[in-house]
Scaffold this motif. Sequence first.
Motif, PDB file in Angstrom:
ATOM      1  N   ASP A   9       0.852  -1.187   0.000  1.00  0.00           N
ATOM      2  CA  ASP A   9       0.000   0.000   0.000  1.00  0.00           C
ATOM      3  C   ASP A   9       0.890   1.239   0.000  1.00  0.00           C
ATOM      4  O   ASP A   9       2.121   1.131  -0.087  1.00  0.00           O
ATOM      5  N   ASP A  10       0.294   2.414   0.125  1.00  0.00           N
ATOM      6  CA  ASP A  10       1.088   3.647   0.052  1.00  0.00           C
ATOM      7  C   ASP A  10       1.983   3.858   1.266  1.00  0.00           C
ATOM      8  O   ASP A  10       2.827   4.751   1.271  1.00  0.00           O
ATOM      9  N   GLN A  11       1.838   3.026   2.296  1.00  0.00           N
ATOM     10  CA  GLN A  11       2.711   3.077   3.472  1.00  0.00           C
ATOM     11  C   GLN A  11       3.752   1.951   3.454  1.00  0.00           C
ATOM     12  O   GLN A  11       4.396   1.682   4.457  1.00  0.00           O
ATOM     13  N   ASP A  12       3.884   1.280   2.319  1.00  0.00           N
ATOM     14  CA  ASP A  12       4.841   0.185   2.135  1.00  0.00           C
ATOM     15  C   ASP A  12       4.505  -1.043   2.997  1.00  0.00           C
ATOM     16  O   ASP A  12       5.379  -1.802   3.378  1.00  0.00           O
ATOM     17  N   ARG A  13       3.220  -1.230   3.281  1.00  0.00           N
ATOM     18  CA  ARG A  13       2.780  -2.425   4.001  1.00  0.00           C
ATOM     19  C   ARG A  13       2.348  -3.470   2.982  1.00  0.00           C
ATOM     20  O   ARG A  13       1.617  -3.157   2.033  1.00  0.00           O
ATOM     21  N   GLN A  14       2.796  -4.698   3.170  1.00  0.00           N
ATOM     22  CA  GLN A  14       2.481  -5.767   2.226  1.00  0.00           C
ATOM     23  C   GLN A  14       0.979  -6.022   2.177  1.00  0.00           C
ATOM     24  O   GLN A  14       0.329  -6.165   3.207  1.00  0.00           O
ATOM     25  N   ILE A  15       0.454  -6.075   0.938  1.00  0.00           N
ATOM     26  CA  ILE A  15      -0.963  -6.377   0.740  1.00  0.00           C
ATOM     27  C   ILE A  15      -1.173  -7.574  -0.175  1.00  0.00           C
ATOM     28  O   ILE A  15      -2.299  -7.973  -0.422  1.00  0.00           O
ATOM     29  N   GLY A  16      -0.080  -8.139  -0.684  1.00  0.00           N
ATOM     30  CA  GLY A  16      -0.210  -9.291  -1.558  1.00  0.00           C
ATOM     31  C   GLY A  16       1.088  -9.623  -2.250  1.00  0.00           C
ATOM     32  O   GLY A  16       2.125  -9.001  -2.001  1.00  0.00           O
ATOM     33  N   ILE A  17       1.009 -10.606  -3.119  1.00  0.00           N
ATOM     34  CA  ILE A  17       2.144 -11.048  -3.933  1.00  0.00           C
ATOM     35  C   ILE A  17       1.608 -11.258  -5.341  1.00  0.00           C
ATOM     36  O   ILE A  17       0.498 -11.757  -5.522  1.00  0.00           O
ATOM     37  N   ARG A  18       2.399 -10.876  -6.338  1.00  0.00           N
ATOM     38  CA  ARG A  18       1.972 -11.015  -7.727  1.00  0.00           C
ATOM     39  C   ARG A  18       3.174 -11.343  -8.589  1.00  0.00           C
ATOM     40  O   ARG A  18       4.293 -10.950  -8.297  1.00  0.00           O
ATOM     41  N   GLU A  19       2.932 -12.010  -9.693  1.00  0.00           N
ATOM     42  CA  GLU A  19       3.989 -12.314 -10.653  1.00  0.00           C
ATOM     43  C   GLU A  19       4.553 -10.989 -11.172  1.00  0.00           C
ATOM     44  O   GLU A  19       3.817 -10.042 -11.430  1.00  0.00           O
TER      45      GLU A  19
END
Length: 165
Positions: A9-19
């Motif tokens: 997110d805009d705070q550099d918190r992980q929200i997922g993983i993608r290729e």
Amino acid sequence: MDEYVVLVDDQDRQIGIREKIESHRQGLRHRAFSVILMDGPNILLQRRSGHKYHSAGLWANAACGHPRPDENLPSAAHRRLNEEMGIQCDLTWKAVTHYQADVGKEMTENEIVHLFFGNYTGPAYPNPDEADDWGWFRLDSIREHIESASCYSYWLKEYFRQRLI
């Protein structure tokens, strides 16, 4: 082999993983890093290999990339510096920034980038799959013409614009 990036997110918190390639095609915000190597008033630049999937042939900083899922940023920065330029040296985290840019071939970089700096005076052993050329360049000379030259990567220009280098 598929590579994955960490979506944030805009705070550099992980929200997922993608290729990785898919995240660039969709312009999804993800975590990245750049390695800047200095030797006094000089900066080490590499010309990205013509085989790269975007920004091929452009001059960029010593190394850049994406941490793998569950890989910490310092480890990822050291890994890529060694993979790209055959260099091992101490690195220090100095800054974080965000940029979004069309980098060609229907790819968009939308990255929260952590910048690592190192002082280095030794040889480089570039991987030809990563870099076609490299060299030491005077910082003052780069600053003078980086905005008007088309031979530099978008992110390198952005780091200079933001006075991170």
